[in-house]
Design a protein around this motif. Structure first.
Motif, PDB file in Angstrom:
ATOM      1  N   VAL A 127     -10.124  16.782   0.689  1.00  0.00           N
ATOM      2  CA  VAL A 127      -9.924  15.366   0.412  1.00  0.00           C
ATOM      3  C   VAL A 127      -9.684  15.135  -1.080  1.00  0.00           C
ATOM      4  N   LYS A 128     -10.388  15.865  -1.925  1.00  0.00           N
ATOM      5  CA  LYS A 128     -10.196  15.713  -3.369  1.00  0.00           C
ATOM      6  C   LYS A 128      -8.783  16.108  -3.787  1.00  0.00           C
ATOM      7  N   ILE A 129      -8.227  17.123  -3.148  1.00  0.00           N
ATOM      8  CA  ILE A 129      -6.872  17.567  -3.478  1.00  0.00           C
ATOM      9  C   ILE A 129      -5.841  16.498  -3.135  1.00  0.00           C
ATOM     10  N   LEU A 130      -6.101  15.719  -2.092  1.00  0.00           N
ATOM     11  CA  LEU A 130      -5.128  14.724  -1.637  1.00  0.00           C
ATOM     12  C   LEU A 130      -4.765  13.732  -2.739  1.00  0.00           C
ATOM     13  N   PHE A 131      -5.733  13.390  -3.578  1.00  0.00           N
ATOM     14  CA  PHE A 131      -5.497  12.396  -4.618  1.00  0.00           C
ATOM     15  C   PHE A 131      -6.090  12.896  -5.927  1.00  0.00           C
ATOM     16  N   SER A 149      -2.583   3.804  -5.494  1.00  0.00           N
ATOM     17  CA  SER A 149      -1.433   2.909  -5.422  1.00  0.00           C
ATOM     18  C   SER A 149      -0.163   3.558  -5.955  1.00  0.00           C
ATOM     19  N   LYS A 150      -0.284   4.592  -6.798  1.00  0.00           N
ATOM     20  CA  LYS A 150       0.892   5.183  -7.429  1.00  0.00           C
ATOM     21  C   LYS A 150       1.062   6.673  -7.130  1.00  0.00           C
ATOM     22  N   SER A 151      -0.026   7.319  -6.759  1.00  0.00           N
ATOM     23  CA  SER A 151      -0.003   8.769  -6.655  1.00  0.00           C
ATOM     24  C   SER A 151       0.920   9.267  -5.547  1.00  0.00           C
ATOM     25  N   SER A 152       1.626  10.341  -5.829  1.00  0.00           N
ATOM     26  CA  SER A 152       2.379  11.073  -4.829  1.00  0.00           C
ATOM     27  C   SER A 152       1.838  12.491  -4.820  1.00  0.00           C
ATOM     28  N   ILE A 153       1.837  13.104  -3.664  1.00  0.00           N
ATOM     29  CA  ILE A 153       1.341  14.460  -3.549  1.00  0.00           C
ATOM     30  C   ILE A 153       2.529  15.416  -3.506  1.00  0.00           C
ATOM     31  N   ASP A 154       2.403  16.575  -4.147  1.00  0.00           N
ATOM     32  CA  ASP A 154       3.493  17.540  -4.097  1.00  0.00           C
ATOM     33  C   ASP A 154       3.228  18.549  -2.977  1.00  0.00           C
ATOM     34  N   ASP A 163       2.750  21.800  -2.937  1.00  0.00           N
ATOM     35  CA  ASP A 163       1.669  22.762  -3.150  1.00  0.00           C
ATOM     36  C   ASP A 163       0.306  22.152  -2.829  1.00  0.00           C
ATOM     37  N   ASP A 164       0.081  20.913  -3.318  1.00  0.00           N
ATOM     38  CA  ASP A 164      -1.194  20.260  -3.057  1.00  0.00           C
ATOM     39  C   ASP A 164      -1.365  19.951  -1.571  1.00  0.00           C
ATOM     40  N   PHE A 165      -0.277  19.555  -0.928  1.00  0.00           N
ATOM     41  CA  PHE A 165      -0.370  19.267   0.502  1.00  0.00           C
ATOM     42  C   PHE A 165      -0.748  20.521   1.288  1.00  0.00           C
ATOM     43  N   ILE A 166      -0.150  21.638   0.946  1.00  0.00           N
ATOM     44  CA  ILE A 166      -0.450  22.899   1.625  1.00  0.00           C
ATOM     45  C   ILE A 166      -1.914  23.281   1.421  1.00  0.00           C
ATOM     46  N   LEU A 167      -2.401  23.123   0.193  1.00  0.00           N
ATOM     47  CA  LEU A 167      -3.799  23.438  -0.093  1.00  0.00           C
ATOM     48  C   LEU A 167      -4.738  22.494   0.671  1.00  0.00           C
ATOM     49  N   ALA A 168      -4.384  21.211   0.701  1.00  0.00           N
ATOM     50  CA  ALA A 168      -5.220  20.234   1.398  1.00  0.00           C
ATOM     51  C   ALA A 168      -5.280  20.522   2.894  1.00  0.00           C
ATOM     52  N   VAL A 169      -4.120  20.820   3.490  1.00  0.00           N
ATOM     53  CA  VAL A 169      -4.085  21.152   4.914  1.00  0.00           C
ATOM     54  C   VAL A 169      -4.965  22.356   5.205  1.00  0.00           C
ATOM     55  N   GLU A 181       9.938  16.964   1.526  1.00  0.00           N
ATOM     56  CA  GLU A 181       9.238  16.289   0.433  1.00  0.00           C
ATOM     57  C   GLU A 181       9.242  14.767   0.579  1.00  0.00           C
ATOM     58  N   HIS A 182      10.236  14.231   1.279  1.00  0.00           N
ATOM     59  CA  HIS A 182      10.309  12.777   1.461  1.00  0.00           C
ATOM     60  C   HIS A 182       9.195  12.269   2.384  1.00  0.00           C
ATOM     61  N   ASP A 183       8.615  13.165   3.154  1.00  0.00           N
ATOM     62  CA  ASP A 183       7.579  12.766   4.098  1.00  0.00           C
ATOM     63  C   ASP A 183       6.169  13.017   3.570  1.00  0.00           C
ATOM     64  N   LEU A 184       6.060  13.527   2.350  1.00  0.00           N
ATOM     65  CA  LEU A 184       4.762  13.960   1.850  1.00  0.00           C
ATOM     66  C   LEU A 184       3.742  12.827   1.748  1.00  0.00           C
ATOM     67  N   ASP A 185       4.172  11.663   1.253  1.00  0.00           N
ATOM     68  CA  ASP A 185       3.211  10.566   1.080  1.00  0.00           C
ATOM     69  C   ASP A 185       2.651  10.097   2.422  1.00  0.00           C
ATOM     70  N   SER A 186       3.532   9.957   3.420  1.00  0.00           N
ATOM     71  CA  SER A 186       3.060   9.523   4.738  1.00  0.00           C
ATOM     72  C   SER A 186       2.199  10.614   5.385  1.00  0.00           C
TER      73      SER A 186
END
Length: 316
Positions: A26-30, A36-41, A43-49, A143-148
């Motif tokens: 959960v900490k990696i997600l944000f 309100s502004k953060s986007s995840i890349d 690498d972070d998404f893979i680590l979070a998953v 990458e366009h789907d990362l935020d959702s």
């Protein structure tokens, strides 16, 4: 069901590790704490998953271990062994456990009202697929789907993973559990996420409690019975309650006896958690009855220096 100290020891270890992975995920997600502004890349998404799915696997096993016992978690080749034999295998690092798919199939058969909805099952399968690809092949992520996808992963973390873990933390509230997972500074930021707020409102509505508007975060997530907000963790058990003379809500007005209004020692700011009206509440220091200080009604009521109950007693 846990019957031995050995099973209890394994259970505590599994829950601890699950909470550890969930916290990190959960900490990696944000990372920047700006919902309100953060986007995840990627690498972070893979680590979070990876972290959150590992937490899910451990949470599912801990749930079954707690309610059915260790034999329902170990591999089929060892399920007929005695607890003593399983303990010996564990001590020799030879204990085998079921794979995740076999464990998930057991979750609906516990007779504990734990029914994973079709959408939750689909979400579990989806993130398990991501994890398997990460370990065995590759994970092709748009990458366009990362935020959702980040929002979906947070929802999965709260509504499914945390739900399984929290069931064992009955002495804590859901938001307290999440606050401890993420630390309080991060938790204060987490509350700005609409996904988090929606998830907690869903949990609140499923609790069976009477859910009212929270006087602090002003969201519909406050349990009247528990005097606790599922979103912001506000606890109003020390506050007073009275009926609302505006909307007729029964004990729907909450007021703080520690905050006097306009210099009046027995008048406090009240907030109706049903109609959201703010009213001055007078609490009689003699009989303890309450009324809306500025609400005009024909029936007699206690006012400063005059107690209706005492007058009635003296004339009877």
């Amino acid at each position: 069901m846990i019957n031995t100290e050995f099973e209890r020891c394994i259970y505590r270890s599994v829950v601890h590790n699950a909470a550890l992975f969930l916290k990190e995920g959960v900490k990696i997600l944000f990372r920047d704490k700006d919902f309100s502004k953060s986007s995840i890349d990627t690498d972070d998404f893979i680590l979070a998953v990876s972290h959150i799915q590992m937490a899910m696997e451990l949470a599912a096993k801990s749930y079954i271990l707690y309610y059915k016992g260790l034999k329902y978690v170990v591999h089929n080749s060892q399920e007929n062994l005695t607890i003593e034999e399983l303990q010996q295998l564990y001590e020799n690092n030879r204990l085998k456990v079921q794979d995740f798919d076999a464990v998930v199939k057991q979750l609906n058969g516990l007779g504990l009202n734990l029914t994973l909805s079709k959408s939750k099952r689909k979400m579990i399968e989806s993130f398990q697929t991501y994890r398997n690809k990460l370990f065995h092949l590759t994970c092709n992520i748009d990458e366009h789907d990362l935020d959702s996808m980040r929002d979906t992963l947070l929802m999965y973390s709260i509504n499914t993973v945390m739900f399984l873990l929290f069931d064992q933390y009955q002495n804590e509230r859901p938001s307290e559990f999440m606050a401890q997972l993420t630390n309080w500074d991060y938790f204060n930021t987490l509350q700005h996420s609409m996904v988090y707020r929606d998830c907690m409102k869903e949990i609140a509505n499923e609790s069976g409690d009477t859910i009212l508007v929270c006087p602090l975060c002003e969201d519909l997530a406050y349990s009247k019975e528990e005097e606790y907000c599922y979103i912001c963790n506000f606890n109003g058990s020390h506050l007073g309650r009275t009926d609302c003379e505006e909307c007729g809500g029964e004990l729907s007005v909450i007021f703080d006896r520690g905050a006097h209004l306009n210099g009046h020692p027995n008048v406090y700011q009240g907030f109706c958690q049903e109609c959201e009206t703010k009213n001055a509440i007078y609490e009689c220091p003699i009989c303890g009855s309450t009324n809306h200080y500025y609400f005009d009604r024909s029936s007699p009521k206690c006012i400063e220096g005059k107690c209706i109950c005492r007058e009635n007693c003296s004339t009877s």
